[in-house]
Write a protein that holds these residues in place. Structure first.
Motif: not given
Length: 243
Positions: A60-68, A70-76
């Motif tokens: 529940d804590i990790v999922a929103p952080q991973i979502k952030q 994947t929204a970044s240029r590095q994550g994309q």
């Protein structure tokens, strides 16, 4: 009769001496082994550094952080690479993994290390992958390393690791993971070293969850040491090693 009794006493004395000597040797060897084991564990713990707390972080804590992420240029760039290789994100509760550890070095400084990741899988394949981020923070100093891991046949000992370069392109890294494995083998005790080869490889979250359970702070510190990469502000807490 008297001569026979004397001879029997001599034989008994000799046998008793041999048995006593053998017992001393066995006990001495046992104590020596215990001392060696204790020394190994002390070395593995690196007593100059105190682990203040260690915990696994829930989905529940990790999922929103991973979502952030994947929204970044590095994550994309990193998630795009995984998709190009045929891997898709897994979003079950067990597909997220987080690990936080806080250390205090002998000079009193504290450092927090945090790993988060999400599983990626490929239908009909034994290959496993993950999108991950490792953050170190101490005082006003912070560093974050975003990366992806691919084990084409589930071989977590020699995975492919990718990072994002200055042009926001995913490229092969050499590598946080190989540094981590080498550090665990050189600094941690036997049960932790064996965990590298025996923990389940059905996913990265399952594998690291097992390693965290069996190794605790020693493996967490090895990972933080490699993320620090011998930077002056963090090596006092987690040691000096290079990716």
């Amino acid at each position: 009769m008297r001569k026979l009794t004397v001879r029997m006493l001599v034989v008994v004395s000799i046998l008793t001496g041999v048995l006593y000597s053998g017992t001393e040797v066995f006990v001495g060897s046992g104590r020596s082994f215990a001392r060696q084991q204790e020394a190994q564990e002390k070395q593995a713990g690196e007593q100059d550094v105190q682990i203040l707390q260690e915990r696994k972080v829930g989905a529940d804590i990790v999922a929103p952080q991973i979502k952030q992420l994947t929204a970044s240029r590095q994550g994309q760039a990193l998630s795009g690479l995984l998709r190009e290789r045929g891997f898709g994100a897994r979003a079950g509760k067990d597909d997220f993994f987080g690990w936080e550890v806080e250390y205090r070095s002998k000079d009193g400084k504290t450092l927090k290390a945090k790993l988060i990741l999400q599983n990626y899988g490929k239908p009909g394949s034994k290959g496993i992958a993950a999108l991950a981020s490792m953050t170190l923070a101490s005082g006003d100093q912070t560093s974050t390393y975003e990366f992806s891991l691919i084990a084409p046949n589930g071989d977590v000992q020699k995975p492919e690791e990718y990072r994002v370069n200055e042009n926001f392109k995913a490229e092969r890294a050499h590598s946080l993971w190989s540094c981590f494995v080498a550090r665990v083998r050189s600094q941690c005790v036997g049960v932790c070293i064996s965990a590298l080869a025996t923990c389940p490889t059905s996913s990265w979250a399952a594998y690291l969850g097992c390693v965290a359970f069996k190794c605790g702070g020693c493996a967490a510190k090895a990972l933080a040491c490699c993320a620090c990469n011998s930077s002056w502000w963090c090596r006092g807490a987690v040691g000096s090693c290079h990716q």
